[in-house]
Motif scaffolding. Structure first.
Motif, PDB file in Angstrom:
ATOM      1  N   ASP A 127     -20.159  81.740  43.039  1.00 19.15           N
ATOM      2  CA  ASP A 127     -18.795  80.407  44.098  1.00 19.15           C
ATOM      3  C   ASP A 127     -18.572  81.750  45.016  1.00 19.15           C
ATOM      4  O   ASP A 127     -18.299  80.656  45.765  1.00 19.15           O
ATOM      5  CB  ASP A 127     -17.494  81.753  43.312  1.00 19.15           C
ATOM      6  N   ALA A 149     -14.187  79.037  52.836  1.00 21.94           N
ATOM      7  CA  ALA A 149     -13.523  78.923  51.926  1.00 21.94           C
ATOM      8  C   ALA A 149     -13.679  78.540  50.048  1.00 21.94           C
ATOM      9  O   ALA A 149     -14.310  77.384  49.961  1.00 21.94           O
ATOM     10  CB  ALA A 149     -12.674  76.995  51.916  1.00 21.94           C
ATOM     11  N   PRO A 150     -14.866  79.745  50.061  1.00 25.66           N
ATOM     12  CA  PRO A 150     -14.865  79.794  48.929  1.00 25.66           C
ATOM     13  C   PRO A 150     -13.882  79.619  46.932  1.00 25.66           C
ATOM     14  O   PRO A 150     -14.246  78.629  46.614  1.00 25.66           O
ATOM     15  CB  PRO A 150     -14.816  81.016  48.114  1.00 25.66           C
ATOM     16  N   ARG A 151     -12.768  79.071  47.810  1.00 25.27           N
ATOM     17  CA  ARG A 151     -11.852  78.347  46.538  1.00 25.27           C
ATOM     18  C   ARG A 151     -12.486  77.178  46.903  1.00 25.27           C
ATOM     19  O   ARG A 151     -12.137  76.509  45.408  1.00 25.27           O
ATOM     20  CB  ARG A 151     -10.487  78.869  47.007  1.00 25.27           C
ATOM     21  N   TYR A 183     -14.409  75.455  47.482  1.00 23.35           N
ATOM     22  CA  TYR A 183     -15.981  75.129  47.447  1.00 23.35           C
ATOM     23  C   TYR A 183     -16.502  75.467  45.929  1.00 23.35           C
ATOM     24  O   TYR A 183     -17.575  74.555  45.082  1.00 23.35           O
ATOM     25  CB  TYR A 183     -17.248  76.458  47.779  1.00 23.35           C
ATOM     26  N   ALA A 184     -15.622  76.549  45.140  1.00 24.01           N
ATOM     27  CA  ALA A 184     -15.612  76.989  43.885  1.00 24.01           C
ATOM     28  C   ALA A 184     -14.848  75.270  42.933  1.00 24.01           C
ATOM     29  O   ALA A 184     -15.155  74.704  42.261  1.00 24.01           O
ATOM     30  CB  ALA A 184     -15.265  78.064  43.225  1.00 24.01           C
ATOM     31  N   ALA A 185     -13.632  74.434  43.321  1.00 23.61           N
ATOM     32  CA  ALA A 185     -13.274  73.827  42.981  1.00 23.61           C
ATOM     33  C   ALA A 185     -14.160  72.351  43.042  1.00 23.61           C
ATOM     34  O   ALA A 185     -14.287  71.602  42.596  1.00 23.61           O
ATOM     35  CB  ALA A 185     -11.919  73.022  44.097  1.00 23.61           C
TER      36      ALA A 185
END
Length: 235
Positions: free
Chosen positions: A205, A69-71, A73-75
């Motif tokens: 990301d 889940a890249p989002r 991870y980025a968060a």
């Protein structure tokens, strides 16, 4: 890992990674130089405790969720980066404003260190890429238990080297006690924390196995470690 060969490879790899300086060691060194040996030890303890969150996450599959889940991870990555930058700014301002500097850093160092480690998703990715190579799916011990045991060994080894780094930094600080250089150390260390935060924020990301871990500087290394010859990793 019933045979001794995988254990030997695992121990050698763990010690090798433990000896590689990374962001965690830089963070603890900065805390030690800025606030003294006790703050460094509390930082090492906080990182050690925070690391267990990633070990548990890897054992129950949460790390895989982060990796896919890249989002998410980025968060998490941006939250950790912002926290590091905030700690660095507070360290610098503590030298300039007595009202900030009066607060004993030791009261919050443990909490800050745990938070820094928990909010570093690259540590989770390190365990996700490293530990499975030594887990046997067909063994009598459950996979999650193998993750926990291997993670415990890795965390203890890393913490041992963290203590060495804190000790060395404390010796350097003791040498500076009588000189004017000690007054600028917190500013330098604050800048290090800010730099670590910026580096974490600027990282990729996509957690595709490449990147830098919170522990050794190569969390996303595809650790071969004689994999072709040892054949210890499950398919």
């Amino acid at each position: 890992m019933a045979s001794p060969e995988p254990w030997i490879v695992f121990i050698v790899a763990t010690v090798t990674f433990a000896c590689m300086p990374g962001p965690a060691i830089l963070y603890m060194t900065a805390q030690t130089l800025a606030h003294g040996r006790r703050a460094g030890l509390l930082s090492a303890l906080g990182v050690h405790i925070g690391c267990y969150a990633h070990i548990v996450a890897a054992s129950i599959g949460l790390a895989s969720l982060i990796a896919s889940a890249p989002r998410v991870y980025a968060a998490i990555r941006l939250a950790g980066a912002a926290y590091l930058i905030w700690l660095g700014v507070m360290m610098v301002l503590g030298q300039c404003r007595p009202d900030i500097g009066r607060a004993a850093p030791q009261a919050t160092t443990l909490r800050d260190s745990i938070t820094v480690e928990v909010l570093n998703p690259k540590t989770a990715l390190f365990f996700l890429t490293f530990l499975p190579q030594f887990v046997e799916t067909g063994a009598a011990m459950p996979v999650w238990a193998q993750f926990l045991i291997l993670g415990l060994v890795v965390n203890i080894a890393f913490s041992a080297m963290d203590l060495v780094a804190v000790g060395c930094a404390a010796l350097i600080r003791d040498r500076l006690q009588s000189g004017p250089a000690l007054r600028i150390v917190p500013n330098v260390c604050g800048a290090i924390l800010i730099g670590l935060g910026i580096a974490l924020a600027a990282a990729q990301d996509a957690p595709s196995g490449a990147g830098t871990a919170g522990r050794p500087t190569s969390a996303g290394l595809k650790i071969k470690l004689e994999r072709e010859g040892a054949a210890h990793a499950p398919s």
